[in-house]
Scaffold this active site. Structure first.
Site, PDB file in Angstrom:
ATOM      1  CG  ASN A  10      -1.732   1.246   1.375  1.00 17.54           C
ATOM      2  OD1 ASN A  10      -1.765   2.063   0.457  1.00 17.54           O
ATOM      3  ND2 ASN A  10      -2.384   1.398   2.508  1.00 17.54           N
ATOM      4  CE  LYS A  12      -0.173   3.248   4.779  1.00 17.75           C
ATOM      5  NZ  LYS A  12      -0.037   3.359   6.218  1.00 17.75           N
ATOM      6  CG  HIS A 100      -5.757   1.975   5.252  1.00 17.99           C
ATOM      7  ND1 HIS A 100      -5.323   2.924   6.151  1.00 17.99           N
ATOM      8  CD2 HIS A 100      -4.738   1.103   5.084  1.00 17.99           C
ATOM      9  CE1 HIS A 100      -4.074   2.627   6.501  1.00 17.99           C
ATOM     10  NE2 HIS A 100      -3.698   1.527   5.870  1.00 17.99           N
ATOM     11  CD  GLU A 102      -2.856   5.571   6.747  1.00 16.42           C
ATOM     12  OE1 GLU A 102      -2.833   5.583   5.501  1.00 16.42           O
ATOM     13  OE2 GLU A 102      -1.943   5.076   7.439  1.00 16.42           O
ATOM     14  CD  GLU A 172      -3.326  -2.363   7.321  1.00 14.58           C
ATOM     15  OE1 GLU A 172      -2.194  -2.579   6.880  1.00 14.58           O
ATOM     16  OE2 GLU A 172      -3.990  -1.355   7.036  1.00 14.58           O
ATOM     17  N   GLY A 178       2.739   2.475  10.721  1.00 14.02           N
ATOM     18  CA  GLY A 178       3.677   3.576  10.542  1.00 14.02           C
ATOM     19  C   GLY A 178       4.425   3.958  11.805  1.00 14.02           C
ATOM     20  CB  SER A 218       5.502  -1.608  11.833  1.00 10.08           C
ATOM     21  OG  SER A 218       5.056  -0.296  12.134  1.00 10.08           O
TER      22      SER A 218
HETATM   23  P1  13P Z   1       3.156   0.520   7.638  1.00 10.10           P
HETATM   24  O1  13P Z   1       3.663  -0.771   7.051  1.00 10.10           O
HETATM   25  O2  13P Z   1       3.889   1.727   7.119  1.00 10.10           O
HETATM   26  O3  13P Z   1       3.063   0.461   9.112  1.00 10.10           O
HETATM   27  O4  13P Z   1       1.661   0.700   7.086  1.00 10.10           O
HETATM   28  C1  13P Z   1       0.767  -0.351   7.227  1.00 10.10           C
HETATM   29  C2  13P Z   1      -0.453  -0.033   6.467  1.00 10.10           C
HETATM   30  O5  13P Z   1      -1.220   0.835   6.837  1.00 10.10           O
HETATM   31  C3  13P Z   1      -0.703  -0.785   5.237  1.00 10.10           C
HETATM   32  O6  13P Z   1      -1.976  -0.550   4.752  1.00 10.10           O
END
Ligand code: 13P
Length: 256
Positions: A10, A12, A100, A102, A172, A178, A218
């Site tokens: 992903n 982002k 997601h 976010e 997640e 992150g 992560s």
């Molecule tokens: P990270 O791997 O940067 O923690 O992000 C995970 C994520 O949100 C994947 O959709």
């Protein structure tokens, strides 16, 4: 039938279409046919890079699947800024992440929105990656199972069992995204087990056994093997580490 692992990147809100072309090309140099036989590999660039990445994948005949990070459930119309499932399907998109954290936290996607998006994605012949996860506050309050179960139910509402069976779920935990702080594999496997049991309960044992459930938060080359060793975890949704083709390839080749 066994569940083939899926490792999805992903990206982002990262990478122009020019950078995206380079990223997918570099990734392809680091993977070979034996890797793709063992693992389904997908990248989910921003909307603006989908066409460019699709062109690389088609031109070089790469067995890399294209994914999108979000979608609108409506087919077309006066919805400024929105992108529909048919638009993604025409670009050869196979997976669409819905729900997601976010999108939920920053853009206000509700549980009902996520359900409508997943339904539209399936209706259009694509595969949703339904993302669920609890916040740190919810975990500390002992609400993890209730929160992720509620998100999952809403995400899969009204979807037929055989269709759920070919969908993907991503667990997640928000506090692991992150942050460099992963859920420990036992904790992740426990939540994934809760999700699988919920699907078996709501959509039947067949769907529960067939649905692929990923871990995200992560993930990196150093920790992926421990997650993949868990029977119920079928792959990963990778954020930061998917932006570096070396790292992402190393995550895909988790057994090496
Ligand atoms: P990270 O791997 O940067 O923690 O992000 C995970 C994520 O949100 C994947 O959709």
């Amino acid at each position: 039938m066994g569940r083939k692992p899926l490792i999805a990147g992903n990206w982002k809100m990262h990478a122009t279409h020019l950078e995206a072309i380079q990223m997918v090309q570099k990734l392809s140099y680091r993977l070979d046919i034996a890797d793709y036989e063992r693992v389904d590999v997908a990248v989910c660039p921003p909307f603006t890079s989908l066409r460019s990445v699709q062109t690389v994948i088609e031109t070089d005949h790469l067995p890399i699947a294209l994914g999108a990070q979000d979608v609108d459930w409506r087919g077309q119309g006066a919805f400024t800024g929105a992108v529909s499932v048919p638009m993604l399907a025409a670009l050869g998109v196979r997976y669409v992440i819905v729900g997601h954290s976010e999108r939920r936290a920053i853009f206000g996607d509700s549980e009902a929105d996520v359900g409508k998006k997943a339904g539209a994605v399936l209706e259009g012949g694509l595969t949703p990656i339904v993302a669920v996860g609890e916040s740190l506050e919810q975990r500390e309050a002992g609400e993890t199972s209730a929160v992720i179960t509620s998100q999952l139910r809403a995400g899969l509402k009204g979807i037929e069992p055989d269709v759920v069976a070919r969908s993907v779920v991503a667990y997640e935990p928000v506090w692991a995204i992150g942050t460099g702080r992963t859920a420990d594999p036992d904790t992740a496997a426990e939540s994934v087990g809760v999700l699988r049991a919920e699907i078996a309960d709501s959509h039947g044992d067949g769907a529960g056994a067939a649905v692929r459930i990923l871990y995200g938060g992560s993930v990196n080359p150093g920790n992926i093997a421990a997650f993949m060793a868990k029977r119920d975890i079928d792959g990963a949704l990778v954020g930061g580490a998917s932006l570096d083709p070396d790292q992402f390839a190393a995550v895909v080749r988790f057994w090496v």
